[in-house]
Design a protein around this motif. Sequence first.
Motif, PDB file in Angstrom:
ATOM      1  N   ASP A 227       0.860  -1.184   0.000  1.00 26.60           N
ATOM      2  CA  ASP A 227       0.000   0.000   0.000  1.00 26.60           C
ATOM      3  C   ASP A 227       0.896   1.233   0.000  1.00 26.60           C
ATOM      4  O   ASP A 227       2.116   1.122  -0.058  1.00 26.60           O
ATOM      5  CB  ASP A 227      -0.903  -0.008   1.239  1.00 26.60           C
ATOM      6  N   GLN A 228       0.266   2.385   0.080  1.00 30.74           N
ATOM      7  CA  GLN A 228       1.000   3.634   0.218  1.00 30.74           C
ATOM      8  C   GLN A 228       0.530   4.311   1.499  1.00 30.74           C
ATOM      9  O   GLN A 228      -0.672   4.448   1.724  1.00 30.74           O
ATOM     10  CB  GLN A 228       0.766   4.554  -0.974  1.00 30.74           C
ATOM     11  N   VAL A 229       1.488   4.705   2.330  1.00 35.12           N
ATOM     12  CA  VAL A 229       1.194   5.353   3.603  1.00 35.12           C
ATOM     13  C   VAL A 229       1.776   6.758   3.561  1.00 35.12           C
ATOM     14  O   VAL A 229       2.947   6.941   3.202  1.00 35.12           O
ATOM     15  CB  VAL A 229       1.797   4.570   4.795  1.00 35.12           C
ATOM     16  N   VAL A 230       0.960   7.740   3.921  1.00 38.10           N
ATOM     17  CA  VAL A 230       1.383   9.140   3.980  1.00 38.10           C
ATOM     18  C   VAL A 230       1.448   9.519   5.457  1.00 38.10           C
ATOM     19  O   VAL A 230       0.464   9.359   6.184  1.00 38.10           O
ATOM     20  CB  VAL A 230       0.375  10.045   3.232  1.00 38.10           C
ATOM     21  N   MET A 231       2.617  10.003   5.881  1.00 35.29           N
ATOM     22  CA  MET A 231       2.812  10.368   7.290  1.00 35.29           C
ATOM     23  C   MET A 231       3.415  11.766   7.372  1.00 35.29           C
ATOM     24  O   MET A 231       4.227  12.137   6.521  1.00 35.29           O
ATOM     25  CB  MET A 231       3.761   9.373   7.967  1.00 35.29           C
ATOM     26  N   ILE A 232       3.015  12.501   8.386  1.00 38.04           N
ATOM     27  CA  ILE A 232       3.599  13.816   8.639  1.00 38.04           C
ATOM     28  C   ILE A 232       4.151  13.802  10.058  1.00 38.04           C
ATOM     29  O   ILE A 232       3.455  13.409  10.998  1.00 38.04           O
ATOM     30  CB  ILE A 232       2.560  14.935   8.465  1.00 38.04           C
ATOM     31  N   PHE A 233       5.413  14.231  10.177  1.00 37.90           N
ATOM     32  CA  PHE A 233       6.102  14.303  11.462  1.00 37.90           C
ATOM     33  C   PHE A 233       6.413  15.761  11.772  1.00 37.90           C
ATOM     34  O   PHE A 233       6.828  16.501  10.882  1.00 37.90           O
ATOM     35  CB  PHE A 233       7.420  13.525  11.410  1.00 37.90           C
ATOM     36  N   ASP A 234       6.233  16.154  13.026  1.00 36.15           N
ATOM     37  CA  ASP A 234       6.577  17.526  13.409  1.00 36.15           C
ATOM     38  C   ASP A 234       8.086  17.636  13.616  1.00 36.15           C
ATOM     39  O   ASP A 234       8.822  16.648  13.490  1.00 36.15           O
ATOM     40  CB  ASP A 234       5.774  17.989  14.631  1.00 36.15           C
ATOM     41  N   GLN A 235       8.557  18.834  13.955  1.00 37.86           N
ATOM     42  CA  GLN A 235       9.995  19.072  14.084  1.00 37.86           C
ATOM     43  C   GLN A 235      10.647  18.315  15.244  1.00 37.86           C
ATOM     44  O   GLN A 235      11.862  18.217  15.309  1.00 37.86           O
ATOM     45  CB  GLN A 235      10.282  20.564  14.197  1.00 37.86           C
ATOM     46  N   ASN A 236       9.824  17.760  16.126  1.00 34.77           N
ATOM     47  CA  ASN A 236      10.350  16.946  17.225  1.00 34.77           C
ATOM     48  C   ASN A 236      10.323  15.448  16.913  1.00 34.77           C
ATOM     49  O   ASN A 236      10.652  14.631  17.774  1.00 34.77           O
ATOM     50  CB  ASN A 236       9.551  17.221  18.509  1.00 34.77           C
ATOM     51  N   GLY A 237       9.896  15.095  15.706  1.00 28.87           N
ATOM     52  CA  GLY A 237       9.857  13.696  15.301  1.00 28.87           C
ATOM     53  C   GLY A 237       8.591  12.966  15.712  1.00 28.87           C
ATOM     54  O   GLY A 237       8.522  11.741  15.633  1.00 28.87           O
ATOM     55  N   ARG A 238       7.570  13.720  16.113  1.00 28.84           N
ATOM     56  CA  ARG A 238       6.295  13.108  16.519  1.00 28.84           C
ATOM     57  C   ARG A 238       5.348  13.000  15.315  1.00 28.84           C
ATOM     58  O   ARG A 238       5.253  13.916  14.513  1.00 28.84           O
ATOM     59  CB  ARG A 238       5.624  13.927  17.611  1.00 28.84           C
ATOM     60  N   VAL A 239       4.649  11.896  15.251  1.00 26.95           N
ATOM     61  CA  VAL A 239       3.672  11.675  14.183  1.00 26.95           C
ATOM     62  C   VAL A 239       2.486  12.631  14.376  1.00 26.95           C
ATOM     63  O   VAL A 239       1.908  12.691  15.463  1.00 26.95           O
ATOM     64  CB  VAL A 239       3.157  10.219  14.204  1.00 26.95           C
ATOM     65  N   GLN A 240       2.148  13.361  13.325  1.00 25.79           N
ATOM     66  CA  GLN A 240       1.021  14.282  13.393  1.00 25.79           C
ATOM     67  C   GLN A 240      -0.101  13.917  12.413  1.00 25.79           C
ATOM     68  O   GLN A 240      -1.206  14.426  12.514  1.00 25.79           O
ATOM     69  CB  GLN A 240       1.479  15.721  13.133  1.00 25.79           C
ATOM     70  N   TYR A 241       0.216  13.033  11.469  1.00 21.40           N
ATOM     71  CA  TYR A 241      -0.796  12.594  10.500  1.00 21.40           C
ATOM     72  C   TYR A 241      -0.376  11.237   9.951  1.00 21.40           C
ATOM     73  O   TYR A 241       0.801  10.994   9.700  1.00 21.40           O
ATOM     74  CB  TYR A 241      -0.913  13.596   9.339  1.00 21.40           C
ATOM     75  N   ILE A 242      -1.375  10.371   9.749  1.00 23.69           N
ATOM     76  CA  ILE A 242      -1.173   9.078   9.089  1.00 23.69           C
ATOM     77  C   ILE A 242      -2.385   8.837   8.189  1.00 23.69           C
ATOM     78  O   ILE A 242      -3.532   8.934   8.638  1.00 23.69           O
ATOM     79  CB  ILE A 242      -1.109   7.902  10.084  1.00 23.69           C
ATOM     80  N   GLY A 243      -2.136   8.535   6.949  1.00 23.21           N
ATOM     81  CA  GLY A 243      -3.196   8.146   6.020  1.00 23.21           C
ATOM     82  C   GLY A 243      -2.635   7.072   5.106  1.00 23.21           C
ATOM     83  O   GLY A 243      -1.432   7.027   4.865  1.00 23.21           O
ATOM     84  N   HIS A 244      -3.485   6.192   4.625  1.00 28.15           N
ATOM     85  CA  HIS A 244      -2.973   5.199   3.687  1.00 28.15           C
ATOM     86  C   HIS A 244      -3.999   4.910   2.617  1.00 28.15           C
ATOM     87  O   HIS A 244      -5.176   5.224   2.747  1.00 28.15           O
ATOM     88  CB  HIS A 244      -2.505   3.921   4.399  1.00 28.15           C
ATOM     89  N   GLY A 245      -3.495   4.326   1.529  1.00 28.96           N
ATOM     90  CA  GLY A 245      -4.338   4.124   0.358  1.00 28.96           C
ATOM     91  C   GLY A 245      -4.495   5.441  -0.389  1.00 28.96           C
ATOM     92  O   GLY A 245      -3.758   6.397  -0.148  1.00 28.96           O
ATOM     93  N   LYS A 246      -5.445   5.477  -1.286  1.00 31.27           N
ATOM     94  CA  LYS A 246      -5.704   6.705  -2.043  1.00 31.27           C
ATOM     95  C   LYS A 246      -6.409   7.698  -1.122  1.00 31.27           C
ATOM     96  O   LYS A 246      -7.496   7.432  -0.628  1.00 31.27           O
ATOM     97  CB  LYS A 246      -6.559   6.407  -3.272  1.00 31.27           C
ATOM     98  N   LEU A 247      -5.771   8.844  -0.882  1.00 32.38           N
ATOM     99  CA  LEU A 247      -6.349   9.861  -0.013  1.00 32.38           C
ATOM    100  C   LEU A 247      -7.505  10.555  -0.714  1.00 32.38           C
ATOM    101  O   LEU A 247      -7.369  10.991  -1.858  1.00 32.38           O
ATOM    102  CB  LEU A 247      -5.295  10.897   0.382  1.00 32.38           C
TER     103      LEU A 247
END
Length: 173
Positions: A133-153
């Motif tokens: 699959d495809q996973v989209v993740m966003i991390f803040d400047q401290n390395g913390r996960v702020q967003y996770i989505g997968h598949g077709k957004l």
Amino acid sequence: MKKVFMLSIIACFLMALEIGTIPKRVVLEKDKGGTIDGSPFDTASMKGKVYLVIYSDPDKRDLNEPFFEKVKAKNFDRNRYTSIAIINMAATWIPNFLLNAILKAKQKKYPYTVYVKDNKKVLVHAWQLPDNDQVVMIFDQNGRVQYIGHGKLSQKEQERALHILEELINESH
């Protein structure tokens, strides 16, 4: 349709990544993978900037291309933002020589993106990411996960992810 929706919800709960947490450190090197130039890649290095991280089966590489084009069009400040594309090399039948050619073409299209190979599905296991699959993740400047989505957004998810990116980048100065 309900079955697909329920499976998506279950898959989200199975992910080891949780919003607000710093994920387990993973180093991709040698036979496990690394950057396109052969250097090791350490997830602990994802600090000090906002990171958009894509973990993708090569067969799904164009799944969220409209979203990536929207991100590219924003022309975010590279001092505060970096994108990383981690390729699940073991999730496809495509031979490595062809994948390498595809990655080089992607590198030309997205010159500021760091491309990383995961040869052994290390992140699938360590972070319990969905395979194939495809996973989209966003991390803040401290390395913390702020967003996770997968598949077709969906359009709504693309807007949400873009909003989170913008807010984090604006906060980081």
